[in-house]
Design a protein around this motif. Structure first.
Motif, mmCIF file in Angstrom:
data_model
loop_
_atom_site.group_PDB
_atom_site.id
_atom_site.type_symbol
_atom_site.label_atom_id
_atom_site.label_comp_id
_atom_site.label_asym_id
_atom_site.label_seq_id
_atom_site.Cartn_x
_atom_site.Cartn_y
_atom_site.Cartn_z
ATOM 1 N N ARG A 80 0.836 -1.205 0.000
ATOM 2 C CA ARG A 80 0.000 0.000 0.000
ATOM 3 C C ARG A 80 0.868 1.251 0.000
ATOM 4 O O ARG A 80 0.527 2.253 -0.626
ATOM 5 C CB ARG A 80 -0.938 0.009 1.202
ATOM 6 C CG ARG A 80 -1.990 -1.094 1.172
ATOM 7 C CD ARG A 80 -2.829 -1.105 2.412
ATOM 8 N NE ARG A 80 -1.977 -1.259 3.591
ATOM 9 C CZ ARG A 80 -2.364 -1.014 4.832
ATOM 10 N NH1 ARG A 80 -3.589 -0.607 5.083
ATOM 11 N NH2 ARG A 80 -1.524 -1.187 5.841
ATOM 12 N N VAL A 113 -1.181 4.591 -0.460
ATOM 13 C CA VAL A 113 -2.477 4.342 0.162
ATOM 14 C C VAL A 113 -2.370 4.587 1.667
ATOM 15 O O VAL A 113 -1.568 3.951 2.353
ATOM 16 C CB VAL A 113 -2.954 2.891 -0.099
ATOM 17 C CG1 VAL A 113 -4.246 2.602 0.651
ATOM 18 C CG2 VAL A 113 -3.112 2.642 -1.590
ATOM 19 N N THR A 140 0.841 4.794 4.301
ATOM 20 C CA THR A 140 1.644 3.621 4.633
ATOM 21 C C THR A 140 3.081 3.840 4.168
ATOM 22 O O THR A 140 3.318 4.365 3.083
ATOM 23 C CB THR A 140 1.060 2.361 3.951
ATOM 24 O OG1 THR A 140 -0.320 2.249 4.308
ATOM 25 C CG2 THR A 140 1.793 1.112 4.387
#
Length: 144
Positions: free
Chosen positions: A116, A121, A124
């Motif tokens: 991620r 995302v 992360t």
């Protein structure tokens, strides 16, 4: 064939020569390794370099579900392999310098990576969080 994996005398001679040479010439011990890498297609890449008077090249790719074509090992596998290769070489030199015989020397390398992060995302972290190198040695002395 000998049960020993490492030619300790040969490796010790090499180590002694390196020590003597680098004591005489401090700059002789400084290296600037390099590779040239280029993207070939999508996320597939090739690295090229010359070493030991010979040209070398190797390719990396990602799996199909990560945008690649699965045509070569992933860059992460090369990174893990590099850590293992360096550790095995250093251990072999250390054992040879101390005249310790061995029959086998292996390394398992693992890491944790949250993909991620690579894709931004949720904040992360995009890099591996840790590496573990587990070394397995069959010491000839242990069986004597």
């Amino acid at each position: 064939m000998s049960a020993e994996l490492i030619d300790r005398a040969r490796l010790r001679r090499s180590l002694d020569e390196i020590v003597a040479h680098t004591e005489r010439d401090r700059d002789a011990g400084r290296m600037r390794p390099w590779v040239h890498a280029r993207l070939e297609k999508d996320v597939g890449a090739v690295a090229e370099f010359e070493q030991f008077g010979s040209p070398f090249e190797f390719r990396a790719d990602e799996s199909i579900d990560r945008g690649g074509h699965g045509s070569a090992p992933s860059p992460m596998r090369y990174l893990l392999s590099s850590l293992a290769f360096c550790a095995l070489g250093w251990i072999a030199k250390t054992w040879a310098a101390r005249d310790i015989p061995s029959r086998s020397l292996e390394a398992d390398v693992r890491t944790f990576l949250d993909v991620r992060g690579e894709h931004l995302v949720g904040g992360t972290v995009p890099n591996p969080q840790w590496f573990v190198i587990e070394v397995h040695i069959d010491d000839v002395r242990a069986s004597e």
